[in-house]
Design a protein around this motif. Structure first.
Motif, PDB file in Angstrom:
ATOM      1  N   VAL A  32       0.841  -1.201   0.000  1.00 48.92           N
ATOM      2  CA  VAL A  32       0.000   0.000   0.000  1.00 48.92           C
ATOM      3  C   VAL A  32       0.875   1.250   0.000  1.00 48.92           C
ATOM      4  O   VAL A  32       0.581   2.237  -0.699  1.00 48.92           O
ATOM      5  CB  VAL A  32      -0.965  -0.003   1.201  1.00 48.92           C
ATOM      6  CG1 VAL A  32      -1.713   1.328   1.304  1.00 48.92           C
ATOM      7  CG2 VAL A  32      -1.964  -1.151   1.080  1.00 48.92           C
ATOM      8  N   ALA A  33       1.963   1.233   0.760  1.00 52.54           N
ATOM      9  CA  ALA A  33       2.880   2.381   0.784  1.00 52.54           C
ATOM     10  C   ALA A  33       3.470   2.624  -0.600  1.00 52.54           C
ATOM     11  O   ALA A  33       3.627   3.775  -1.027  1.00 52.54           O
ATOM     12  CB  ALA A  33       3.985   2.151   1.807  1.00 52.54           C
ATOM     13  N   ALA A  34       3.810   1.554  -1.314  1.00 51.88           N
ATOM     14  CA  ALA A  34       4.348   1.700  -2.676  1.00 51.88           C
ATOM     15  C   ALA A  34       3.303   2.297  -3.611  1.00 51.88           C
ATOM     16  O   ALA A  34       3.622   3.123  -4.474  1.00 51.88           O
ATOM     17  CB  ALA A  34       4.811   0.348  -3.198  1.00 51.88           C
ATOM     18  N   LEU A  35       2.043   1.879  -3.454  1.00 50.50           N
ATOM     19  CA  LEU A  35       0.959   2.456  -4.255  1.00 50.50           C
ATOM     20  C   LEU A  35       0.852   3.956  -4.016  1.00 50.50           C
ATOM     21  O   LEU A  35       0.726   4.743  -4.961  1.00 50.50           O
ATOM     22  CB  LEU A  35      -0.362   1.763  -3.900  1.00 50.50           C
ATOM     23  CG  LEU A  35      -1.651   2.365  -4.465  1.00 50.50           C
ATOM     24  CD1 LEU A  35      -1.667   2.266  -5.988  1.00 50.50           C
ATOM     25  CD2 LEU A  35      -2.877   1.672  -3.881  1.00 50.50           C
ATOM     26  N   VAL A  41       5.175  -2.741  -7.748  1.00 47.59           N
ATOM     27  CA  VAL A  41       5.529  -3.747  -6.752  1.00 47.59           C
ATOM     28  C   VAL A  41       5.874  -5.070  -7.425  1.00 47.59           C
ATOM     29  O   VAL A  41       5.161  -5.528  -8.322  1.00 47.59           O
ATOM     30  CB  VAL A  41       4.362  -3.970  -5.766  1.00 47.59           C
ATOM     31  CG1 VAL A  41       4.687  -5.089  -4.784  1.00 47.59           C
ATOM     32  CG2 VAL A  41       4.041  -2.681  -5.020  1.00 47.59           C
ATOM     33  N   LEU A  42       6.965  -5.676  -6.966  1.00 41.14           N
ATOM     34  CA  LEU A  42       7.346  -7.026  -7.383  1.00 41.14           C
ATOM     35  C   LEU A  42       7.162  -7.947  -6.188  1.00 41.14           C
ATOM     36  O   LEU A  42       7.788  -7.767  -5.148  1.00 41.14           O
ATOM     37  CB  LEU A  42       8.803  -7.051  -7.853  1.00 41.14           C
ATOM     38  CG  LEU A  42       9.343  -8.391  -8.361  1.00 41.14           C
ATOM     39  CD1 LEU A  42       8.600  -8.843  -9.608  1.00 41.14           C
ATOM     40  CD2 LEU A  42      10.838  -8.299  -8.648  1.00 41.14           C
ATOM     41  N   LEU A  43       6.265  -8.931  -6.328  1.00 39.29           N
ATOM     42  CA  LEU A  43       6.010  -9.914  -5.273  1.00 39.29           C
ATOM     43  C   LEU A  43       6.775 -11.190  -5.612  1.00 39.29           C
ATOM     44  O   LEU A  43       6.578 -11.750  -6.691  1.00 39.29           O
ATOM     45  CB  LEU A  43       4.520 -10.242  -5.168  1.00 39.29           C
ATOM     46  CG  LEU A  43       3.594  -9.238  -4.474  1.00 39.29           C
ATOM     47  CD1 LEU A  43       2.173  -9.780  -4.489  1.00 39.29           C
ATOM     48  CD2 LEU A  43       4.042  -8.996  -3.058  1.00 39.29           C
ATOM     49  N   SER A 256       9.564   6.126   2.274  1.00 47.90           N
ATOM     50  CA  SER A 256       9.634   6.585   3.660  1.00 47.90           C
ATOM     51  C   SER A 256       8.549   7.620   3.946  1.00 47.90           C
ATOM     52  O   SER A 256       7.920   7.606   5.015  1.00 47.90           O
ATOM     53  CB  SER A 256      11.009   7.189   3.954  1.00 47.90           C
ATOM     54  OG  SER A 256      12.040   6.264   3.724  1.00 47.90           O
ATOM     55  N   GLN A 257       8.306   8.506   2.993  1.00 48.70           N
ATOM     56  CA  GLN A 257       7.257   9.511   3.160  1.00 48.70           C
ATOM     57  C   GLN A 257       5.881   8.852   3.238  1.00 48.70           C
ATOM     58  O   GLN A 257       5.036   9.253   4.048  1.00 48.70           O
ATOM     59  CB  GLN A 257       7.298  10.519   2.005  1.00 48.70           C
ATOM     60  CG  GLN A 257       8.504  11.454   2.050  1.00 48.70           C
ATOM     61  CD  GLN A 257       8.585  12.324   0.814  1.00 48.70           C
ATOM     62  OE1 GLN A 257       8.611  11.827  -0.313  1.00 48.70           O
ATOM     63  NE2 GLN A 257       8.630  13.628   1.013  1.00 48.70           N
ATOM     64  N   SER A 258       5.644   7.847   2.410  1.00 49.15           N
ATOM     65  CA  SER A 258       4.351   7.149   2.430  1.00 49.15           C
ATOM     66  C   SER A 258       4.136   6.418   3.758  1.00 49.15           C
ATOM     67  O   SER A 258       3.037   6.450   4.322  1.00 49.15           O
ATOM     68  CB  SER A 258       4.264   6.152   1.269  1.00 49.15           C
ATOM     69  OG  SER A 258       4.248   6.829   0.037  1.00 49.15           O
TER      70      SER A 258
END
Length: 319
Positions: A32-35, A41-43, A256-258
């Motif tokens: 969610v932070a990456a979004l 995102v790579l899972l 980090s900001q997210s």
């Protein structure tokens, strides 16, 4: 958005996702932070750990177009991008758009596709556009990619090139469920209980507004220096053959900001950076051969590096 509203929003999103997904709280937070950080995102994990289920559940909380692509070795770039087809009725060529023309793309088992097909995503992920037969077409906004991949030890996979890996903001590993989580999974399937479908809680407009708020989260000079010392350490120490790039540094700041915003803060603390380093850097840096021969991994080397870098004092991190 006030602190309480931020936490309530994330809580609602997680609640909806957990209608389908059992456990995986920490990986979900990172995804969610990456979004929110406008990244992809790579899972990565072994088959059967719920990578696809998690990605689909996340997409259902998002009021947006969704497409899923199952990668195979015979998947061609035009199968992903689309192309021009001839219409005998009109005597003209017409664009047939591929599944990449969506707002939320799940690319399943990306490393089962050939490097040529995987590379077709490069322009789309970096610039939000694709080139087809000499024409440049803009993709819908927002454009978010979750790609799943099997470990390199699996059969029939192609390692992703460094340029492709660098387009993913984070790489997240799900891992195996705990004993209690696996018991819940068995119980759900044994009883035949159909889980509820996640409901949409986020619109493209709301997402765009939150992304702008995340960009405004403050990094004090001391916290920024802490981030830069970590980045430069990956380049200067003898542990890594390839260190973190400037793009990796920007990704570390954005994530980090997210994470700070999700925690209801308008400023970044060192813990936000620490939690971001491995997901952001592990797929970008490369260990030296001698370190790899000792059984070290990029993850363990990064954690060891973090232990050696001085953390700013509390007075230096608050605005």
């Amino acid at each position: 958005m006030p602190e309480q509203q931020a936490k309530e929003f994330i809580s609602r999103m997680m609640t909806e996702i957990h209608k389908q997904v059992i456990g995986q709280q920490q990986p979900l937070q990172m995804i969610v932070a990456a979004l929110l950080a406008e990244g992809h995102v790579l899972l990565e994990d072994v088959p059967g750990t719920g990578k696809t289920t998690l990605a689909k559940a996340l997409s259902q909380t998002f009021q947006a177009d969704f497409h899923r692509v199952q990668a195979t070795p015979d998947l061609l770039p035009q199968d992903l991008l689309g192309g021009m087809i001839y219409r005998p009725q009109t005597g003209e060529f017409e664009l047939r758009k591929g599944p990449i023309f969506t707002q939320f793309l799940l690319f399943d088992e990306i490393n089962r596709s050939t490097p040529r097909t995987a590379s077709a995503l490069l322009e789309a992920m970096a610039e939000g556009q694709v080139s087809i037969d000499g024409s440049t077409l803009t993709l819908p906004k927002p454009f978010f990619v979750i790609a799943t991949q099997n470990p390199l030890e699996s059969q029939g996979v192609f390692p992703l090139p460094e340029a492709q890996l660098d387009r993913f903001l984070v790489k997240v590993k799900l891992g195996y469920p705990t004993l209690e989580e696996e018991r819940q999974i068995l119980q759900r399937f044994r009883t035949g209980t159909q889980p509820e479908q996640p409901q949409p809680v986020i619109t493209p407009e709301l997402l765009a507004g939150i992304r702008q708020q995340c960009k405004k989260v403050l990094l004090t000079p001391d916290v920024q220096n802490y981030l830069l010392h970590i980045v430069r350490a990956t380049r200067e120490e003898q542990t890594f053959l390839i260190g973190a790039s400037p793009r990796a540094a920007l990704s570390l700041m954005a994530l980090s900001q997210s994470l700070a915003w999700m925690d209801g803060r308008d400023f970044v603390i060192p813990d936000d950076i620490k939690h971001s380093v491995v997901p952001v850097f592990a797929h970008r840096v490369v260990l030296t051969p001698d370190r790899r021969a000792r059984g070290e991994t990029e993850e363990s080397a990064l954690l060891e590096l973090l232990e050696r870098i001085t953390v700013p004092s509390e007075l230096a991190i608050t605005p």
